[in-house]
Design a protein around this motif. Structure first.
Motif, PDB file in Angstrom:
ATOM      1  N   ALA A   1      -5.847  -2.104   1.415  1.00 21.79           N
ATOM      2  CA  ALA A   1      -4.848  -2.984   0.798  1.00 21.79           C
ATOM      3  C   ALA A   1      -4.937  -4.426   1.303  1.00 21.79           C
TER       4      ALA A   1
ATOM      5  N   THR B   1      -3.116   1.689   0.330  1.00 17.82           N
ATOM      6  CA  THR B   1      -4.336   2.303   0.837  1.00 17.82           C
ATOM      7  C   THR B   1      -4.811   1.566   2.088  1.00 17.82           C
TER       8      THR B   1
ATOM      9  N   PRO C   1       2.256  -4.354  -8.798  1.00 20.31           N
ATOM     10  CA  PRO C   1       2.703  -2.995  -9.120  1.00 20.31           C
ATOM     11  C   PRO C   1       4.217  -2.917  -9.317  1.00 20.31           C
TER      12      PRO C   1
ATOM     13  N   GLU D   1      -4.693  -7.783 -12.144  1.00 17.49           N
ATOM     14  CA  GLU D   1      -3.697  -6.881 -11.566  1.00 17.49           C
ATOM     15  C   GLU D   1      -4.029  -6.578 -10.103  1.00 17.49           C
ATOM     16  N   LEU D   2      -3.002  -6.441  -9.311  1.00 17.86           N
ATOM     17  CA  LEU D   2      -3.147  -6.090  -7.900  1.00 17.86           C
ATOM     18  C   LEU D   2      -3.233  -4.574  -7.772  1.00 17.86           C
ATOM     19  N   VAL D   3      -4.358  -4.086  -7.276  1.00 18.81           N
ATOM     20  CA  VAL D   3      -4.578  -2.653  -7.121  1.00 18.81           C
ATOM     21  C   VAL D   3      -4.866  -2.358  -5.651  1.00 18.81           C
ATOM     22  N   GLY D   4      -4.721  -1.095  -5.295  1.00 22.47           N
ATOM     23  CA  GLY D   4      -5.018  -0.666  -3.929  1.00 22.47           C
ATOM     24  C   GLY D   4      -3.884  -0.822  -2.950  1.00 22.47           C
ATOM     25  N   VAL D   5      -2.662  -1.108  -3.434  1.00 19.71           N
ATOM     26  CA  VAL D   5      -1.519  -1.239  -2.521  1.00 19.71           C
ATOM     27  C   VAL D   5      -1.177   0.139  -1.962  1.00 19.71           C
TER      28      VAL D   5
ATOM     29  N   TRP E   1      -7.336 -10.583  -4.432  1.00 10.07           N
ATOM     30  CA  TRP E   1      -6.440 -10.872  -5.554  1.00 10.07           C
ATOM     31  C   TRP E   1      -5.937 -12.308  -5.501  1.00 10.07           C
TER      32      TRP E   1
ATOM     33  N   SER F   1       1.611  -8.871 -12.918  1.00 11.99           N
ATOM     34  CA  SER F   1       0.354  -8.454 -12.298  1.00 11.99           C
ATOM     35  C   SER F   1       0.537  -7.601 -11.050  1.00 11.99           C
TER      36      SER F   1
ATOM     37  N   CYS G   1       1.031  -5.836   2.105  1.00  9.96           N
ATOM     38  CA  CYS G   1      -0.368  -5.515   2.411  1.00  9.96           C
ATOM     39  C   CYS G   1      -0.774  -5.946   3.814  1.00  9.96           C
TER      40      CYS G   1
ATOM     41  N   ALA H   1      -7.840  -6.009  -0.486  1.00 13.91           N
ATOM     42  CA  ALA H   1      -7.543  -6.149  -1.915  1.00 13.91           C
ATOM     43  C   ALA H   1      -6.576  -7.298  -2.174  1.00 13.91           C
TER      44      ALA H   1
END
Length: 323
Positions: free
Chosen positions: A36, A33, A116, A27-31, A43, A114, A142, A39
């Motif tokens: 990003a 921030t 958000p 999964e793509l996280v930190g979008v 990813w 995967s 990002c 991340a």
């Protein structure tokens, strides 16, 4: 001229039974921030292994997809705001071939799961329902390598903060080394060596000051690398690796010290010598040794009082003292 489109499915792209197993993408996280862009790059790198397991030729197909996405992203970065809205991330003639249809559908559904929910809604709203469209939307959101990431990298390299504990200092130093590597990948000019050295000193000052042996070894390293006289980028990075090794050693030693077994205190051991016991043998409370006639635990602060000389043990005359 466009490349010829194959009329039938290539043998290496067929889904054989041993390749038809489910794959889950990370999964793509930190979008949204400050990290990003980093991340998103991690990813994309982690997608290679699970997508390569879908079919024998899916790895080579995904490399072509990423190359096309990078082409559209470079075009987007150099375009004006009006021209950016006109960019259409399509598959192209080669990736639209019939032999890639099933693989494209499979990868697109996995990518859509995967990302958000916000990115998923934008992909559906803009009708970019392809794997190239999903990856392009991730890069645009990002913006790896953009102005924001460059400013974040340079700001953290010069002001990483102060490590309040050993574990906190190790985490910040690892992040600092990560941003140095990212700056080299983006061909960003690193700040002056003296500024990097000041940042490292402030990062480990709180922890290193509490351990004289570590401070002594780091001083030897500074003297050997001549950091105080002629600092260079390579010498500063070598000092950073030495500092990271010393801090990681402190983390391991702190963990081993906390797990050492400890011997429990012996019950009945007095702190100040024999306690004030009851000469007639009554039980006492507290710590300290009593008289032979009393119990092992006397009551008092540890100061003994003289025994009455006329009082003798009852076994002294008959069978002898048993104590």
């Amino acid at each position: 001229t466009p490349p010829p489109v194959p009329k039938e499915v290539s043998p290496e792209l067929k889904f054989s039974p041993q390749w038809q197993r489910s794959a889950d993408l990370p999964e793509l996280v930190g979008v949204g921030t400050s990290e990003a862009p980093l991340a998103a790059g991690d990813w994309l790198l982690c997608l290679d292994a699970p997508i390569s397991e879908l079919s024998p030729g899916s790895g080579a197909w995904f490399e072509k997809v990423k190359a096309r996405v990078q082409h559209f992203y470079r075009e987007w970065c150099g375009a004006s705001p009006l021209d950016r809205a006109m960019i259409d991330p399509s598959l192209g003639v080669e990736l639209s071939a019939a032999c890639y249809a099933r693989l494209e559908s499979r990868v697109f559904s996995l990518l859509l799961k995967s990302v958000p929910e916000s990115l998923r809604a934008e992909v559906v709203a803009h009708r970019t329902m392809t794997s190239v469209g999903v990856l392009f939307k991730v890069l645009v959101t990002c913006q790896p390598g953009g102005a924001q990431e460059r400013a974040t990298v340079l700001s953290f390299l010069t002001s990483p903060g102060v490590g309040q504990s050993v574990s906190d200092a190790v985490a910040k130093l690892r992040k600092w080394m990560r941003w140095v590597l990212r700056a080299q990948q983006m061909t960003i000019a690193l700040p002056d060596c003296s500024l990097l050295l000041v940042a490292l000193d402030s990062l480990g000052s709180e922890v290193v000051g509490k351990h004289p042996e570590v401070k002594f070894r780091l001083s030897l390293t500074r003297s050997e690398l001549r950091l105080d006289y002629v600092p260079t980028t390579q010498s500063v990075l070598a000092y950073a690796r030495q500092l990271q090794g010393e801090l990681e050693l402190l983390v391991l030693s702190a963990g081993s010290d906390s797990k050492k077994p400890r011997v429990a205190a012996v019950d009945g051991a007095g702190k100040g010598g024999p306690g004030k016991g009851d000469p007639k043998g009554s039980a006492g409370e507290g710590k300290g040794g009593g008289y032979p006639q009393g119990s092992a635990e006397g009551k008092g602060s540890g100061k003994s009082q003289p025994q009455n000389p006329e009082t003798h043990c009852k076994f002294f005359v008959t069978t002898g003292c048993k104590f």
